[in-house]
Design a protein around this motif. Structure first.
Motif: not given
Lengths: 360, 360
Positions: A139-140, A142-154, A162-167, A184-186
């Motif tokens: 959603p445009a 959204a203050a931010y999009l959060h994700y976990t590039p690598n999940e240690t447990i799973g 991920p593509e987040a546009g301007d978010v 880093v620019r992404r």
């Protein structure tokens, strides 16, 4: 005698780094004191912290419009700090849920009064998948999009960014930090605890785009106020000085061993050999969809769980330690971070083959 | 060659502790790994953390109805955590202001929506005094009374424990932690960073009475939720493991050198000698009222500030380092924490006399 230590974190460190730290632990740089004992405002330590930042910038290719912060409280602290810094109370943010660490980040954001929208939830696959690109819309507003590039447990890793546009994209890189080249620019914010790929427990490194430093709530706790920390070179209060020193040594080790390109190739090769050994056997299995398999944390199960305890005892005798899987997944987990050698992975593969031959 | 290091923090550590840490930095307890590399959930580290807590309890005389927590973010983090754990937003709390650290604690409490009542404010004396017992009244409805037993910058120390009645007393002991015997029962919460008397930067130790663990706001950030931290043995997230290990070594050193009674006597004697040298000279001066002089941080000025730079150069050549005063006070500051030897204090006194004789 050093073992091969497959701990998920705190984790194995490069031996030359430990040897250097040991050799100068009572007299650092001819100062007549340990780095542990020097004032964080002293010239020697200021140079040490500046060198760690400069080396991080060089190794990771951090652009000038990003600030590097050294913070306390690990990634879990930043789970709280992110909402304080990036949204008003009641504001909206988007999260991708790919495992226990994403889920904890979501829980903390909600505790800090964020309207969390979970765009993709992989709990249904028991966290063995990542969302396909294009399968969700950010959603445009959204203050931010959060994700976990690598999940240690799973043991699940995003194959792509991920593509987040301007978010602004916010990434918890704790368990794959500087394990291969990144752009880093992404990202708006990159953060993570150091205790897997970059050093000791107790230090989080955050890389933040400067234009995001103006969004904090008035009641952001001081030690989490990224703008204040940027203005004080992360020294509003006493930083974890020894951890910053060790981080610097490890960054130089990464640089001296070929930087992130070489590191990424070694990590890719180590993981490929271990997954090939698992896939080439009917006795061992990994549950993660192939495109999302982690290059850092490799969980695997034995065909007969009654043999788990024997596997671990034999591994320990063979100098292969901390292989027990997370209680929520069971079986084994081999964490093969930057400092895990080819020799260590090969020794594990050999032991697995031996165990299968003699016990399966 | 080791120097005598008068840093206000991070500060000098006992040499035997550093030597032990160096000797086992690549192979700890025959494990084939460093303590830095072991999982915080592993048996060896769990034993190490439990031993640090047990030794702290023995050394400080911590009663059974108090919990000991190992936390990240230093005392500054706890400035924020205290309101989250002890008051509702809009609640009242009382503070004594005796210096820059009290003032920061007050500022953080206000930021976290506490109605702060400052019962005594020593700013008028330029922070050279502490309030006399009986000179203020603690409101019964205050959630707690906060004070700073020793102010690192001003060199001001409370000679007595404030009387708070039934209001829980909360004390930031950062710069005088375990420097002499204390009666834990008089406090609701004792806390402080370790980087002065107890080890490396990056670890805060908090001692909290159990009945105070039920007062947290619903939105307390997870890593500051004392109740959760108590329930998880301070391992909700990865704790600063190496710092906990060093804390344990230092606590054993305190125990082995006679415990807090002997430590208090040594610290008292060191401070008395240094103040006597200052008071016995017209060239040196300390601005603090005698009853409130710190046994840990001794600021002093030279009669001619134009000689400050020469004093510091000569001191450095004599192996006496980090004596420059805080920018807000000027002059010199000798921090003489637990690990500062008699020999170090005597060397400083000798140097001061020499400097006065040749340069004044």
């Amino acid at each position: 005698m050093r073992v091969h230590n497959f701990s998920a974190g705190p984790a194995q460190l490069p031996l030359p780094v430990l040897e250097q730290a040991a050799s100068e632990l009572t007299d650092w740089r001819g100062s007549g004191m340990s780095v542990l004992e020097d004032s964080h405002r002293a010239k020697n330590f200021a140079a040490c912290a500046a060198d760690a930042e400069a080396t991080l910038r060089a190794v990771a290719g951090v652009p000038d419009n990003y600030r590097v912060l050294f913070l306390s409280g690990g990634a879990t602290g930043q789970f709280s700090a992110i909402p304080f810094n990036l949204t008003a109370a009641g504001g909206r943010a988007a999260y991708l849920n790919t495992g226990q660490w994403s889920a904890k980040a979501i829980e903390e954001a909600r505790r800090q009064h964020v309207e969390v929208e979970v765009l993709a939830d992989e709990a249904a696959s028991s966290y063995t998948t990542t969302p396909a690109p294009g399968s969700y819309t950010v959603p445009a507003e959204a203050a931010y999009l959060h994700y976990t590039p690598n999940e240690t447990i799973g043991g699940v890793e995003f194959p792509d960014v991920p593509e987040a546009g301007d978010v602004p994209l916010v990434a918890d890189f704790s368990s794959s930090y500087l394990s291969r080249p990144l752009d880093v620019r992404r990202y708006g914010v990159i953060y993570g605890g150091c205790q897997k790929n970059l050093g000791p427990a107790g230090l989080a490194v955050l890389i933040v785009r400067e234009d995001l430093l103006d969004r904090a709530r008035p009641d952001v706790p001081a030690i989490w106020d990224w703008k204040v920390m940027a203005a004080t070179d992360s020294m509003l209060n006493t930083p974890p000085t020894f951890s910053i020193y060790l981080l610097g040594l490890i960054l130089h080790w990464i640089q001296d061993t070929g930087g992130l390109v070489a590191m990424g190739e070694r990590n890719e090769a180590k993981a490929a050999r271990l997954y090939a050994a698992i896939d080439g056997s009917d006795f061992y299995a990994n549950p993660v969809e192939p495109r999302s398999r982690s290059r850092m944390n490799v969980p695997f199960t034995l065909a007969d769980p009654a043999l788990d305890a024997d596997f671990l005892v034999g591994a320990h005798e063979a100098g292969l330690t901390n292989l027990k899987g997370h209680r929520s997944v069971g079986g084994m987990r081999a964490s093969i971070y930057n400092a895990m050698s080819d020799e260590g992975v090969n020794a594990l593969i050999d032991y697995m083959a031996d165990f299968e031959r003699t016990r399966a």
